[in-house]
Enzyme design. Structure first.
Site, PDB file in Angstrom:
ATOM      1  N   SER A 133       0.851  -1.187   0.000  1.00  0.00           N
ATOM      2  CA  SER A 133       0.000   0.000   0.000  1.00  0.00           C
ATOM      3  C   SER A 133       0.886   1.236   0.000  1.00  0.00           C
ATOM      4  O   SER A 133       2.032   1.197   0.479  1.00  0.00           O
ATOM      5  CB  SER A 133      -0.888   0.005   1.252  1.00  0.00           C
ATOM      6  OG  SER A 133      -1.534   1.250   1.425  1.00  0.00           O
ATOM      7  N   TYR A 146      -1.851  -0.447  10.539  1.00  0.00           N
ATOM      8  CA  TYR A 146      -1.842  -0.745   9.106  1.00  0.00           C
ATOM      9  C   TYR A 146      -0.578  -0.205   8.447  1.00  0.00           C
ATOM     10  O   TYR A 146       0.093  -0.903   7.678  1.00  0.00           O
ATOM     11  CB  TYR A 146      -3.088  -0.139   8.463  1.00  0.00           C
ATOM     12  CG  TYR A 146      -3.247  -0.470   6.993  1.00  0.00           C
ATOM     13  CD1 TYR A 146      -3.755  -1.703   6.599  1.00  0.00           C
ATOM     14  CD2 TYR A 146      -2.905   0.451   6.003  1.00  0.00           C
ATOM     15  CE1 TYR A 146      -3.912  -2.009   5.255  1.00  0.00           C
ATOM     16  CE2 TYR A 146      -3.058   0.154   4.667  1.00  0.00           C
ATOM     17  CZ  TYR A 146      -3.563  -1.082   4.294  1.00  0.00           C
ATOM     18  OH  TYR A 146      -3.706  -1.387   2.959  1.00  0.00           O
TER      19      TYR A 146
END
Length: 242
Positions: A133, A146
């Site tokens: 990501s 995350y």
């Protein structure tokens, strides 16, 4: 552009929905034999040709069993992932929630690579692609766990690429920004209305899957230990007020 992937075998984790499902479809369209490992049961509309394993990527035996069932494995794609605690200050995040995020997003990818690499070594090489990501490069508020997991994943790919290069195994990441998936819609409170009208660009899962297929192909034989960023130029823009 011909990717020449027909006849190969791929194992995809997290293939039931979102980006993982798009990768399954894209590889099937390329003539690849597909095996999936996902916590979810097999969706009714998944083609019968796909071999399905219901299991968690943090369960090493489940990962190993899926690899064994893959046979002549040459492609492994780690799409399984969770958002973890979103919208919470670091002081409000429990240890277990933080650890679970890293366990799925980082340790699960390592387990996939560990067992896939052993199988690939026997056939002379292969390609491993992780779904990372842009949150591995830049942080958004309320996403500590995350971001930490995706940042670790970028370095995991580099380390694995270094260790596995002599075995003919390439390891790379694809790092998109926001993608229109059920997980991202839930994270942003857009489950019902979706992303139409939002003031930021959004990827479709199929666009990310195309990048995965390229990195899995021999066209990318010189690409190893890198991260292919899909963020509409977000990382390129300076915060300098000009």
């Amino acid at each position: 552009m011909e990717l020449n992937l027909a006849g190969r075998t791929a194992l995809i984790t997290g293939g039931a929905s979102g980006i993982g499902r798009a990768v399954v479809t894209a590889l099937l369209d390329e003539g690849v034999r597909v095996v999936v490992l996902d916590r979810a049961e097999r969706p009714a509309d998944v083609p019968e040709s796909v071999r399905w394993h219901s299991g968690d990527v943090t369960d090493e035996e489940a990962v190993a069993a899926a690899v064994r069932d893959s046979g002549d494995l040459s492609i492994a794609v780690g799409c399984a992932g969770i958002s973890g605690p979103v919208g919470k200050a670091p002081t409000e995040i429990g240890r277990d929630d933080f650890a679970r995020t890293l366990d799925v997003n980082l340790t699960g990818q390592f387990l996939l690579a560990k067992h896939a690499a052993a199988a690939m070594r026997e056939r002379g090489g292969g390609a491993i692609v992780f779904l990372a990501s842009d949150s591995g490069f830049v942080a958004a508020p309320g996403m500590v766990a995350y971001c930490a997991s995706k940042g670790g994943l970028l370095m995991l790919a580099k380390a694995l690429a270094t260790d596995l290069a002599d075995d003919g195994i390439r390891v790379n990441c694809v790092a998109p920004s926001v993608v229109d998936t059920p997980m991202s819609r839930a994270d942003l409170g857009l489950t019902e209305q979706g992303f139409d009208g939002q003031p930021f660009p959004v990827h479709q899962p199929e666009e990310v899957a195309a990048a995965v297929c390229y990195l899995a192909s021999d066209l990318a034989r010189g690409v190893n230990g890198t991260t292919h960023v899909l963020d509409f130029g977000g990382l390129a823009r300076s915060t300098f007020p000009a």
